[in-house]
Motif scaffolding. Structure first.
Motif, PDB file in Angstrom:
ATOM      1  N   UNK A 307      46.414  41.685  39.361  1.00  0.00           N
ATOM      2  CA  UNK A 307      45.813  40.569  38.629  1.00  0.00           C
ATOM      3  C   UNK A 307      45.093  41.062  37.383  1.00  0.00           C
ATOM      4  N   UNK A 308      44.378  42.163  37.502  1.00  0.00           N
ATOM      5  CA  UNK A 308      43.679  42.729  36.340  1.00  0.00           C
ATOM      6  C   UNK A 308      44.675  43.111  35.251  1.00  0.00           C
ATOM      7  N   UNK A 309      45.777  43.733  35.650  1.00  0.00           N
ATOM      8  CA  UNK A 309      46.777  44.167  34.673  1.00  0.00           C
ATOM      9  C   UNK A 309      47.388  42.972  33.952  1.00  0.00           C
ATOM     10  N   UNK A 310      47.740  41.938  34.715  1.00  0.00           N
ATOM     11  CA  UNK A 310      48.338  40.752  34.099  1.00  0.00           C
ATOM     12  C   UNK A 310      47.363  40.089  33.132  1.00  0.00           C
ATOM     13  N   UNK A 311      46.105  39.968  33.531  1.00  0.00           N
ATOM     14  CA  UNK A 311      45.117  39.325  32.671  1.00  0.00           C
ATOM     15  C   UNK A 311      44.856  40.113  31.395  1.00  0.00           C
ATOM     16  N   UNK A 318      51.183  35.010  36.050  1.00  0.00           N
ATOM     17  CA  UNK A 318      51.721  35.447  37.344  1.00  0.00           C
ATOM     18  C   UNK A 318      51.267  34.558  38.482  1.00  0.00           C
ATOM     19  N   UNK A 319      52.082  34.555  39.536  1.00  0.00           N
ATOM     20  CA  UNK A 319      51.726  33.961  40.823  1.00  0.00           C
ATOM     21  C   UNK A 319      51.816  35.061  41.866  1.00  0.00           C
ATOM     22  N   UNK A 320      50.723  35.264  42.596  1.00  0.00           N
ATOM     23  CA  UNK A 320      50.681  36.241  43.684  1.00  0.00           C
ATOM     24  C   UNK A 320      50.637  35.479  45.006  1.00  0.00           C
ATOM     25  N   UNK A 321      51.511  35.837  45.937  1.00  0.00           N
ATOM     26  CA  UNK A 321      51.490  35.237  47.272  1.00  0.00           C
ATOM     27  C   UNK A 321      51.231  36.348  48.280  1.00  0.00           C
ATOM     28  N   UNK A 331      45.514  31.694  34.601  1.00  0.00           N
ATOM     29  CA  UNK A 331      45.124  30.427  33.970  1.00  0.00           C
ATOM     30  C   UNK A 331      46.215  29.791  33.125  1.00  0.00           C
ATOM     31  N   UNK A 332      47.113  30.594  32.560  1.00  0.00           N
ATOM     32  CA  UNK A 332      48.105  30.068  31.640  1.00  0.00           C
ATOM     33  C   UNK A 332      49.088  29.089  32.247  1.00  0.00           C
ATOM     34  N   UNK A 333      49.265  29.116  33.566  1.00  0.00           N
ATOM     35  CA  UNK A 333      50.205  28.201  34.216  1.00  0.00           C
ATOM     36  C   UNK A 333      49.503  27.189  35.120  1.00  0.00           C
ATOM     37  N   UNK A 334      48.176  27.210  35.122  1.00  0.00           N
ATOM     38  CA  UNK A 334      47.430  26.410  36.087  1.00  0.00           C
ATOM     39  C   UNK A 334      47.755  24.912  36.006  1.00  0.00           C
ATOM     40  N   UNK A 335      47.797  24.364  34.808  1.00  0.00           N
ATOM     41  CA  UNK A 335      47.985  22.915  34.677  1.00  0.00           C
ATOM     42  C   UNK A 335      49.404  22.468  35.050  1.00  0.00           C
ATOM     43  N   UNK A 336      50.354  23.393  35.063  1.00  0.00           N
ATOM     44  CA  UNK A 336      51.746  23.047  35.360  1.00  0.00           C
ATOM     45  C   UNK A 336      52.212  23.537  36.721  1.00  0.00           C
TER      46      UNK A 336
END
Length: 348
Positions: A307-311, A318-321, A331-336
């Motif tokens: 997560x740190x690297x992506x940010x 990114x999505x992490x499961x 945050x960039x994909x949160x609204x969608x």
């Protein structure tokens, strides 16, 4: 050939078939597609809201883009440029095409960016484990220990003037399986744009790039595969346009021995599959080559460091499961972003 293809929702899935083929297909919604089997997977390229005459002219060229990259970069083809590089490890440099040179150059940069979690010199390991093929096996620890010193992208010597590639140590092997499909998706998208196509889906075995809008002139809704299901069920969806989406997960390819599962994402540091709290990582990017290289390496970094690297990177989401069904997103994909399966919980 007719196919009931849902263009609005493109599900990330891996289909395994045993033949190389290509054919054009037509959907009543105005979607023309070509399907082939290169780069060790099924690929489907669909153009949307174009004339049939134009689709028939353009799609064979899209197939050729994929075929050319397959022929140059597949480590399974003895005649490929990558195989020639590997055959000449510790012997002599090999002249390659601009495409192969660019991919190797980009790969070395990503190796440095991810502290070696992405390393195309991992060939000695991937060929030994051979996960996803009939001869897959769990190597002896002594074999792994012998291979580990060979995995070092610093020993890949590039000559940009002559476009040559040289592996310094005998026994070194390149494996571009973690980046070639992404580069290919970008090349196909570029080809389509140059030929006047504004709206399309490029799906190279789950490496998806969506161009423009769908057939009703809205953003595409792309599904993220449910790691708990072997089918193409989606656990979440994201609205996208002009974006790449690439997923790496432990469910994709694996080997089971003595009740233990070994997935295909190998750690260059240990020689064994990455072992952390994650079941999958999905990367969203403007270029698919970036998403392809990052999906496995970000998985390898684990949730916190990944997560740190992506940010820290511009234009990457990114999505992490996690294995306990928790979902973390940037945050960039949160609204969608929308969860479709109530077994999963959005944590952040």
């Amino acid at each position: 050939m007719k196919k009931n293809m849902k263009v609005i929702v493109s599900i990330i899935t891996l289909v395994v078939i045993a033949a190389i083929f290509a054919f054009n297909q037509y959907d009543k919604k105005g979607v023309y597609s070509t399907t082939n089997y290169y780069l060790d997977t099924v690929n489907e390229i669909s153009v949307i809201n174009v004339r049939k005459s134009k689709a028939d002219k353009i799609l064979p060229g899209a197939d050729k883009v994929v075929l050319d990259i397959n022929n140059a970069m597949s480590s399974h083809l003895p005649s490929s440029e990558v195989s020639k590089i590997n055959d000449n490890a510790g012997i002599s440099p090999v002249k390659v095409s601009n495409d192969t040179f660019k991919v190797i150059q980009k790969s070395i940069a990503y190796s440095k960016l991810t502290n070696g979690k992405f390393d195309i010199a991992i060939g000695p390991l991937t060929s030994m484990w051979n996960i996803g093929n009939d001869k897959a096996r769990v190597p002896e620890k002594s074999e792994i220990d012998k291979a580990l010193p060979l995995i070092n992208s610093d020993n890949i010597i590039l000559n940009s003037k002559n476009t040559t590639v040289y592996l310094k140590e005998k026994g070194m092997k390149l494996d571009l399986g973690g980046i070639a499909k992404g580069y290919c998706a970008d090349k196909v998208a570029e080809y389509l744009k140059e030929n006047g196509v504004d709206n399309a889906i490029v799906n190279l075995g789950g490496n998806i790039y969506v161009m423009g809008k769908n057939e009703v002139k809205k953003d595409f809704v792309v599904g993220i595969q449910n790691p708990l299901q072997k089918s193409s069920d989606s656990m979440a969806s994201v609205k996208l346009s002009n974006k790449s989406i690439v997923t790496s997960g432990i469910y994709e390819r694996f080997l089971e021995k003595d009740g233990k599962i070994y997935h295909h994402m190998l750690d260059p540091d240990t020689g064994y599959p990455f072992d952390n709290e994650l079941s999958s990582v999905t990367i969203f990017s403007d270029k698919s080559v970036d998403g392809d290289a990052l999906s496995t390496s970000i998985y390898g970094l684990g949730l916190e460091n990944g997560m740190k690297k992506v940010k820290s990177m511009d234009g990457i989401d990114a999505v992490f499961i996690t294995k306990d069904n928790k979902v973390y997103i940037t945050d960039g994909i949160r609204k969608d972003f929308k969860i479709l399966d109530d077994k999963y919980t959005l944590v952040n």
